[in-house]
Motif scaffolding. Structure first.
Motif, PDB file in Angstrom:
ATOM      1  N   GLY A 387     -17.150 -33.532 -25.521  1.00  0.00           N
ATOM      2  CA  GLY A 387     -18.546 -33.333 -25.179  1.00  0.00           C
ATOM      3  C   GLY A 387     -19.267 -32.381 -26.111  1.00  0.00           C
ATOM      4  O   GLY A 387     -20.446 -32.077 -25.906  1.00  0.00           O
ATOM      5  N   ASN A 388     -18.567 -31.897 -27.136  1.00  0.00           N
ATOM      6  CA  ASN A 388     -19.148 -30.935 -28.070  1.00  0.00           C
ATOM      7  C   ASN A 388     -19.482 -31.603 -29.402  1.00  0.00           C
ATOM      8  O   ASN A 388     -18.621 -32.217 -30.035  1.00  0.00           O
ATOM      9  N   GLY A 389     -20.719 -31.452 -29.840  1.00  0.00           N
ATOM     10  CA  GLY A 389     -21.165 -32.113 -31.068  1.00  0.00           C
ATOM     11  C   GLY A 389     -20.383 -31.694 -32.299  1.00  0.00           C
ATOM     12  O   GLY A 389     -20.023 -32.529 -33.135  1.00  0.00           O
ATOM     13  N   LYS A 390     -20.099 -30.398 -32.439  1.00  0.00           N
ATOM     14  CA  LYS A 390     -19.404 -29.919 -33.628  1.00  0.00           C
ATOM     15  C   LYS A 390     -17.979 -30.458 -33.688  1.00  0.00           C
ATOM     16  O   LYS A 390     -17.490 -30.827 -34.762  1.00  0.00           O
ATOM     17  N   ALA A 391     -17.312 -30.531 -32.534  1.00  0.00           N
ATOM     18  CA  ALA A 391     -15.950 -31.064 -32.501  1.00  0.00           C
ATOM     19  C   ALA A 391     -15.933 -32.525 -32.933  1.00  0.00           C
ATOM     20  O   ALA A 391     -15.036 -32.959 -33.664  1.00  0.00           O
ATOM     21  N   ILE A 392     -16.929 -33.284 -32.480  1.00  0.00           N
ATOM     22  CA  ILE A 392     -17.022 -34.697 -32.865  1.00  0.00           C
ATOM     23  C   ILE A 392     -17.282 -34.810 -34.361  1.00  0.00           C
ATOM     24  O   ILE A 392     -16.691 -35.653 -35.057  1.00  0.00           O
ATOM     25  N   ILE A 393     -18.177 -33.975 -34.887  1.00  0.00           N
ATOM     26  CA  ILE A 393     -18.482 -33.970 -36.322  1.00  0.00           C
ATOM     27  C   ILE A 393     -17.224 -33.705 -37.140  1.00  0.00           C
ATOM     28  O   ILE A 393     -16.988 -34.342 -38.171  1.00  0.00           O
ATOM     29  N   HIS A 449     -26.212 -23.490 -31.680  1.00  0.00           N
ATOM     30  CA  HIS A 449     -25.985 -24.938 -31.703  1.00  0.00           C
ATOM     31  C   HIS A 449     -26.236 -25.473 -33.113  1.00  0.00           C
ATOM     32  O   HIS A 449     -27.189 -25.072 -33.765  1.00  0.00           O
ATOM     33  N   PRO A 450     -25.420 -26.384 -33.610  1.00  0.00           N
ATOM     34  CA  PRO A 450     -24.194 -26.914 -32.995  1.00  0.00           C
ATOM     35  C   PRO A 450     -22.977 -26.113 -33.452  1.00  0.00           C
ATOM     36  O   PRO A 450     -22.693 -26.013 -34.635  1.00  0.00           O
ATOM     37  N   THR A 451     -22.252 -25.571 -32.516  1.00  0.00           N
ATOM     38  CA  THR A 451     -21.019 -24.842 -32.807  1.00  0.00           C
ATOM     39  C   THR A 451     -19.963 -25.164 -31.758  1.00  0.00           C
ATOM     40  O   THR A 451     -20.278 -25.612 -30.657  1.00  0.00           O
ATOM     41  N   LEU A 452     -18.736 -24.899 -32.126  1.00  0.00           N
ATOM     42  CA  LEU A 452     -17.639 -25.052 -31.171  1.00  0.00           C
ATOM     43  C   LEU A 452     -17.756 -24.031 -30.040  1.00  0.00           C
ATOM     44  O   LEU A 452     -17.284 -24.270 -28.926  1.00  0.00           O
ATOM     45  N   SER A 453     -18.382 -22.903 -30.320  1.00  0.00           N
ATOM     46  CA  SER A 453     -18.487 -21.842 -29.317  1.00  0.00           C
ATOM     47  C   SER A 453     -19.272 -22.276 -28.087  1.00  0.00           C
ATOM     48  O   SER A 453     -19.124 -21.689 -27.006  1.00  0.00           O
ATOM     49  N   GLU A 454     -20.086 -23.298 -28.209  1.00  0.00           N
ATOM     50  CA  GLU A 454     -20.837 -23.790 -27.061  1.00  0.00           C
ATOM     51  C   GLU A 454     -19.911 -24.262 -25.937  1.00  0.00           C
ATOM     52  O   GLU A 454     -20.304 -24.273 -24.762  1.00  0.00           O
ATOM     53  N   MET A 455     -18.681 -24.630 -26.290  1.00  0.00           N
ATOM     54  CA  MET A 455     -17.733 -25.067 -25.264  1.00  0.00           C
ATOM     55  C   MET A 455     -17.388 -23.930 -24.308  1.00  0.00           C
ATOM     56  O   MET A 455     -17.107 -24.165 -23.137  1.00  0.00           O
ATOM     57  N   ILE A 456     -17.398 -22.711 -24.830  1.00  0.00           N
ATOM     58  CA  ILE A 456     -17.153 -21.551 -23.973  1.00  0.00           C
ATOM     59  C   ILE A 456     -18.253 -21.450 -22.920  1.00  0.00           C
ATOM     60  O   ILE A 456     -17.984 -21.285 -21.721  1.00  0.00           O
ATOM     61  N   HIS A 457     -19.492 -21.570 -23.371  1.00  0.00           N
ATOM     62  CA  HIS A 457     -20.643 -21.473 -22.465  1.00  0.00           C
ATOM     63  C   HIS A 457     -20.588 -22.560 -21.396  1.00  0.00           C
ATOM     64  O   HIS A 457     -20.754 -22.292 -20.198  1.00  0.00           O
ATOM     65  N   GLU A 458     -20.320 -23.774 -21.830  1.00  0.00           N
ATOM     66  CA  GLU A 458     -20.293 -24.900 -20.895  1.00  0.00           C
ATOM     67  C   GLU A 458     -19.150 -24.766 -19.889  1.00  0.00           C
ATOM     68  O   GLU A 458     -19.301 -25.111 -18.714  1.00  0.00           O
ATOM     69  N   SER A 459     -18.001 -24.242 -20.346  1.00  0.00           N
ATOM     70  CA  SER A 459     -16.867 -24.048 -19.438  1.00  0.00           C
ATOM     71  C   SER A 459     -17.207 -23.012 -18.373  1.00  0.00           C
ATOM     72  O   SER A 459     -16.865 -23.181 -17.195  1.00  0.00           O
ATOM     73  N   VAL A 460     -17.889 -21.950 -18.763  1.00  0.00           N
ATOM     74  CA  VAL A 460     -18.320 -20.927 -17.809  1.00  0.00           C
ATOM     75  C   VAL A 460     -19.321 -21.519 -16.814  1.00  0.00           C
ATOM     76  O   VAL A 460     -19.211 -21.316 -15.597  1.00  0.00           O
ATOM     77  N   LEU A 461     -20.289 -22.262 -17.326  1.00  0.00           N
ATOM     78  CA  LEU A 461     -21.278 -22.885 -16.455  1.00  0.00           C
ATOM     79  C   LEU A 461     -20.613 -23.842 -15.461  1.00  0.00           C
ATOM     80  O   LEU A 461     -20.975 -23.886 -14.278  1.00  0.00           O
ATOM     81  N   HIS A 462     -19.626 -24.589 -15.941  1.00  0.00           N
ATOM     82  CA  HIS A 462     -18.945 -25.560 -15.097  1.00  0.00           C
ATOM     83  C   HIS A 462     -18.214 -24.879 -13.943  1.00  0.00           C
ATOM     84  O   HIS A 462     -18.107 -25.437 -12.835  1.00  0.00           O
ATOM     85  N   ALA A 463     -17.709 -23.675 -14.178  1.00  0.00           N
ATOM     86  CA  ALA A 463     -16.991 -22.936 -13.134  1.00  0.00           C
ATOM     87  C   ALA A 463     -17.907 -22.645 -11.938  1.00  0.00           C
ATOM     88  O   ALA A 463     -17.422 -22.443 -10.809  1.00  0.00           O
ATOM     89  N   TYR A 464     -19.208 -22.673 -12.170  1.00  0.00           N
ATOM     90  CA  TYR A 464     -20.174 -22.359 -11.095  1.00  0.00           C
ATOM     91  C   TYR A 464     -21.125 -23.524 -10.824  1.00  0.00           C
ATOM     92  O   TYR A 464     -22.214 -23.342 -10.325  1.00  0.00           O
ATOM     93  N   GLY A 465     -20.648 -24.729 -11.197  1.00  0.00           N
ATOM     94  CA  GLY A 465     -21.416 -25.945 -10.900  1.00  0.00           C
ATOM     95  C   GLY A 465     -22.718 -26.061 -11.660  1.00  0.00           C
ATOM     96  O   GLY A 465     -23.655 -26.738 -11.190  1.00  0.00           O
TER      97      GLY A 465
END
Length: 470
Positions: A387-393, A449-465
């Motif tokens: 789901g991360n743009g940089k990882a796909i790139i 954006h776009p960086t791999l670090s965004e995955m950290i943010h999204e993982s934190v957000l996901h923990a709280y729905g």
């Protein structure tokens, strides 16, 4: 002060020893460092640095054989094994030379030889230094730090011979590539070599006595990693008993027991990756109050041993066996000796672990299972690398970022990652944990954006729905 007398003598010049010497010199101590072989120790010369050089080459090999993903083509791809090994050795040499410069810059006396505790003379610790088994000179110091490190462990009946039964040291400087390689042990060292040799075209088999690989990692990450390695062509057998290793021509037949059934593995070479043992022999511990348990020196939270004026750091004192842990212990130990205030003992849960396989693995803090033992309720967030743009790139979209919080307090308990360059991301969680950050601060942090670090943010957000992209 006489030339043979110091405030501090450090025995061992690895990432713990040389850092201790430099910090001591910075604090005004007259310091000596005793090293018998290579400055930088195992990590720099035969571990962390050269293995990562090899793994960089194997990553390139993987890319070259998958150029169609990036719309390129190439023919007759080959590699120069001798050049690859030489490059890794040259990098290690360059950094070792750099350490020599740093020690000289800080006016540290470097003593070439094997150092050992040799009693007390005029209320000072006596250190005997020998070379090639012959006494060179005795030195004295108020304080002594033992930083002698550790070495590869072995198994009964499987004795390394430097040719086709290898330890990590021989495995990183092969003269030829085997067709089939058996790796015994699936910790970080075993799996890094599995990743390297597999990407270089070797048929790799890994056997592990327990029920999963990378047992120090979160079970979810461990399972994901195993799926990826098997997908890449690495054969992995867990819950295996190795019965015997029999010579067969120029190679070996390994007889293993798997689910009650015996199986023969035919291989050219065998790599032992079954942990390490501390270098506690011949350093003069016998006549001291220094306690040794399971080949490691016992210390308190300030790295004091049972013998006044004698301290121990790094791999010598046990897990986690990591260079950055040794360096941090070195600074803490020296600053405590110097009497600095405001110091805090090391919390080993705050030490990040990194494994440089393909994909990379990194973690810090409690695993999910450990967190459940101490917390009644957790908030766990996950974000897939796909789901991360940089990882796909980058063409490295296999992976997951997992973040664990206390549901009651919002305390960040742990983080576990597998995917592209996650070893360069895990420190963000380390900083957050050290600052006692909760989910609120992480949610309000703006990630570029776009960086791999965004995955950290999204993982934190996901923990709280609150995840946006998952």
């Amino acid at each position: 002060m006489p030339n043979d007398q110091f405030d501090l003598i450090v025995i061992g010049g690895g990432p713990g020893g040389y850092v201790a010497a430099i910090r001591a010199a910075q604090l005004g101590m007259r310091t000596a460092l005793v090293e018998r072989e290579h400055l930088g120790g195992i990590c720099l010369n035969w571990g962390c640095i050269p293995t990562k050089s090899l793994l960089r080459c194997s990553e390139i090999a993987h890319i070259l054989h998958n150029l169609d993903l990036y719309c390129f083509t190439a023919k007759d791809i080959s590699f120069d094994l001798k050049g690859i090994v030489t490059r890794s050795r040259d990098i290690a040499k360059q950094l070792s030379t750099g350490i020599t410069h740093l020690l000289n810059k800080n006016n540290i006396t470097v003593i070439d030889g094997h150092g050992k505790l040799a009693g007390i003379s005029q209320n000072l610790r006596k250190i005997s230094v020998s070379k090639n088994g012959k006494l060179v000179k005795d030195y004295c110091a108020k304080h002594v730090i033992l930083a002698t490190g550790a070495r590869a462990n072995t198994l009964p009946g499987v004795t390394p011979n430097g040719k086709n039964i290898l330890t990590y040291k021989e495995a990183m400087s092969p003269d030829t590539m085997p067709k089939k390689l058996l790796i015994i042990g699936s910790g970080a060292i075993g799996m890094e070599f599995a990743s390297f040799y597999n990407d270089m075209g070797v048929e790799v088999t890994v056997i592990e006595s327990i029920d999963r690989i990378l047992h120090a990692e979160d079970t979810e990450i461990s399972a994901f990693a195993m799926q990826q390695f098997i997908k890449q062509g690495i054969k992995i057998y867990t819950s295996v008993n190795l019965h015997q290793l029999m010579v067969s021509g120029s190679g070996y037949n390994a007889e293993i027991e798997l689910s009650g059934n015996k199986k023969i593995l035919e291989v050219d070479r065998v790599l032992l990756a079954v942990g390490i043992i501390g270098n506690v022999e011949n350093i003069g511990l016998e006549s001291t109050k220094v306690k040794v348990e399971k080949s490691h020196v016992v210390t308190n939270e300030w790295l004091d041993t049972g013998e006044p004026g004698v301290y121990a750091i790094g791999d010598l004192v046990g897990p986690p066996w990591l260079a950055h842990k040794a360096s941090h212990e070195a600074v803490l130990c020296v600053e405590k000796i110097a009497g600095l205030g405001g110091l805090c003992p090391i919390n080993t849960r705050m030490i990040p672990n990194c494994t440089y396989t393909r994909p990379q693995i990194a973690s810090i803090g409690l695993t999910e299972a450990e967190a459940k033992e101490t917390r009644s309720k957790l908030n766990i967030g996950r974000f897939p690398c796909v789901g991360n743009g940089k990882a796909i790139i980058l063409g490295q979209q296999e992976g997951i970022v997992k973040t664990i919080f206390s549901a009651k307090t919002g305390e960040l308990l742990g983080a576990h990652m597998i995917g592209a360059e996650v070893t360069e991301l895990i420190h963000s969680y380390g900083v957050a944990m050290n600052l006692e950050t909760t989910e609120a601060e992480l949610m309000h942090t703006i990630f570029p954006h776009p960086t791999l670090s965004e995955m950290i943010h999204e993982s934190v957000l996901h923990a709280y729905g609150r995840a946006i992209h998952f």
